[in-house]
Design an enzyme around this catalytic site. Structure first.
Site, short mmCIF file in Angstrom:
data_model
loop_
_atom_site.label_atom_id
_atom_site.label_comp_id
_atom_site.label_asym_id
_atom_site.label_seq_id
_atom_site.Cartn_x
_atom_site.Cartn_y
_atom_site.Cartn_z
N ASP A 147 2.96 4.90 -5.65
CA ASP A 147 2.01 6.21 -4.84
C ASP A 147 3.27 7.34 -5.36
O ASP A 147 3.84 8.25 -4.87
CB ASP A 147 1.46 6.44 -3.57
CG ASP A 147 0.78 7.78 -3.28
OD1 ASP A 147 0.56 8.43 -3.80
OD2 ASP A 147 1.18 7.82 -2.37
N HIS B 86 -9.93 5.35 -2.10
CA HIS B 86 -8.82 5.16 -0.44
C HIS B 86 -9.05 6.20 0.65
O HIS B 86 -10.83 6.09 0.10
CB HIS B 86 -7.64 5.04 -0.49
CG HIS B 86 -6.38 4.87 -1.30
ND1 HIS B 86 -5.76 4.37 -1.06
CD2 HIS B 86 -5.92 4.26 -2.80
CE1 HIS B 86 -4.35 4.25 -2.15
NE2 HIS B 86 -4.92 3.20 -2.68
N ASP C 123 1.16 -1.26 -0.03
CA ASP C 123 0.19 0.01 0.06
C ASP C 123 1.03 1.96 0.49
O ASP C 123 1.81 1.09 0.86
CB ASP C 123 -0.89 0.28 1.11
CG ASP C 123 -2.26 1.19 1.18
OD1 ASP C 123 -2.49 1.17 0.09
OD2 ASP C 123 -2.46 1.38 2.40
N ASN D 240 -10.32 0.33 0.17
CA ASN D 240 -9.11 0.49 0.79
C ASN D 240 -9.47 0.64 2.59
O ASN D 240 -10.08 1.51 2.87
CB ASN D 240 -8.06 2.05 0.84
CG ASN D 240 -6.95 0.79 0.06
OD1 ASN D 240 -7.32 -0.09 -1.31
ND2 ASN D 240 -6.05 1.57 -0.30
#
Ligand code: G3H
Ligand code: 13P
Ligand code: ZN
Length: 286
Positions: free
Chosen positions: A103, A207, A81, A229
Site C-alpha cells: 500500500d 476496500h 492486507d 475486502n
C-alpha cells in the site's frame, strides 16, 4: 487447497464475479470464513493486516491459515492486507503467504510506482501475487468540494500508467468507499470504475466494503470489481455474538460457549457476502 491470489482473481476477472477477502485475527474468525466458503463452494481470500500479525504472531497465523487451506475443500489464498514495509512483505513471503498488498497510496504517483515495482520484482520471483493501491480511501462526504473528491478518487489516467509501469496482478481503487463504519450512505463513483476497468482490463479491488448497500455492491461487481475486502461487518457479527451470550447468560464463563456462538454469527455474515458477490459455486479442484 492453498493457491495464489492471482489464480483466484484472474478467474474472477475472466468470469465476472468478485471473491470475498476477509480479515482474520484469530482461530474463530478463520474457521468461520473457511466454513462459510466451503458451504458456498466458493474460493476465498484470507487476509491478515500488519495489526493482525502483531496481535497473533506471524508464525501462528501462517500455521493456522496454511493448515486450514490445506484441509479446505475450496481454493484459499493467504494475503497480506495493506503491507507498508519491505520487511513485513518479505517475512510474509518467507512464511508462506501466497499474495501480498503493497500500500503505497499515501505516496505521490512516482514514488508509489517505485515502491510497488520493487515489491513486484521480489514477490513474483517467489511466485507470490501482488495487489497495490492507487487513490485515497476515506469516504466522500457530501460536504467535500467536487474537485477535492476528484483528487482523492483514483484517476483513470494514473491507473493506466501505474498498472503498466508496475506489473501488479490486481489494483485497489478509490471510488468512494471508506474503512470502518459509515456515518452516512456511501456514494460510489461507478463511471470511474467503468473507465478504469476498460483501460486496465485486469482484476480490480474494492476496500472498505462493509456497510455498503447490497445494490451498490452488486453493481460494482457487474462493472468489474473482482476482490471485495470485508473486515468491519465480521467484527460486528463477532461482537454481537459475544454480547448476546454475556447479556443473556451472564453466569457463562466458558470461552467456547462465548466464542462458539460468535463464530456462527460470523459464518452467516460471510455466507451472505459470498452470495452477494456472485462467488457461490465458483470453487474448482486441481
Ligand atoms: O483496512 C484495514 C483492515 O480493516 C485491518 O484493520 O489494521 O485494525 O487490523 P487492522
Ligand atoms: P471494512 O472494515 O470497511 O470492511 O474494510 C476492510 C478493508 O478494506 C480491509 O483492507
Ligand atoms: Zn483496506
Amino acid at each position: 487447497m492453498l493457491v495464489t491470489g492471482k489464480e483466484i482473481l484472474d478467474r474472477a476477472h475472466k468470469e465476472g464475479y468478485a471473491v470475498g477477502a476477509f480479515n482474520i485475527n484469530n482461530m474463530e474468525i478463520l474457521q468461520a470464513v473457511i466454513a462459510a466458503a466451503e458451504e458456498e463452494n466458493a474460493p476465498v481470500i484470507i487476509q491478515t493486516s500488519e495489526g493482525a500479525i502483531k496481535y497473533a504472531g506471524i508464525k501462528y497465523l501462517s500455521a493456522l491459515v496454511r493448515l486450514a487451506a490445506s484441509e479446505a475443500k475450496v481454493p484459499v489464498a493467504l494475503h497480506l492486507d495493506h503491507g507498508t514495509t519491505y520487511e513485513t512483505i518479505i517475512s510474509c513471503i518467507a512464511n508462506g503467504w501466497t499474495s501480498v498488498m503493497i500500500d503505497g497510496s499515501h505516496h505521490p504517483l512516482e514514488e508509489n510506482i517505485a515502491v510497488t515495482r520493487e515489491i513486484v520484482k521480489v514477490a513474483h520471483a517467489a511466485g507470490v501475487s501482488v495487489e497495490a493501491e492507487l487513490g485515497r480511501l476515506g469516504g466522500v462526504e457530501d460536504n467535500i468540494a467536487v474537485d477535492e473528491k476528484d483528487a482523492m478518487l483514483t484517476s483513470p489516467d494514473e491507473a493506466e500508467i501505474f498498472a503498466r509501469e508496475t506489473g501488479v496482478d490486481s489494483l485497489a481503487i478509490a471510488i468512494g468507499t471508506a474503512h470502518g463504519k459509515y456515518k452516512g450512505e456511501p456514494k460510489l463513483d461507478f463511471d470511474r470504475l467503468v473507465e478504469i476497468k476498460k483501460r486496465l482490463n485486469m482484476p480490480i479491488v474494492l476496500h472498505g466494503a462493509s456497510g455498503v448497500p447490497d445494490e451498490a455492491i452488486k453493481k460494482a461487481v457487474e462493472l468489474g470489481i473482482n476482490k471485495i475486502n470485508i473486515d468491519t461487518d465480521v467484527r460486528l457479527a463477532f461482537t454481537e455474538g459475544v454480547k448476546n451470550v454475556i447479556i443473556n447468560k451472564p453466569e457463562e464463563y466458558d470461552p467456547r460457549k462465548i466464542c462458539g456462538p460468535a463464530r456462527e454469527e460470523m459464518k452467516k455474515v460471510v455466507k451472505e457476502k459470498i452470495r452477494l458477490f456472485g462467488c457461490s459455486n465458483k470453487a474448482w479442484t486441481k
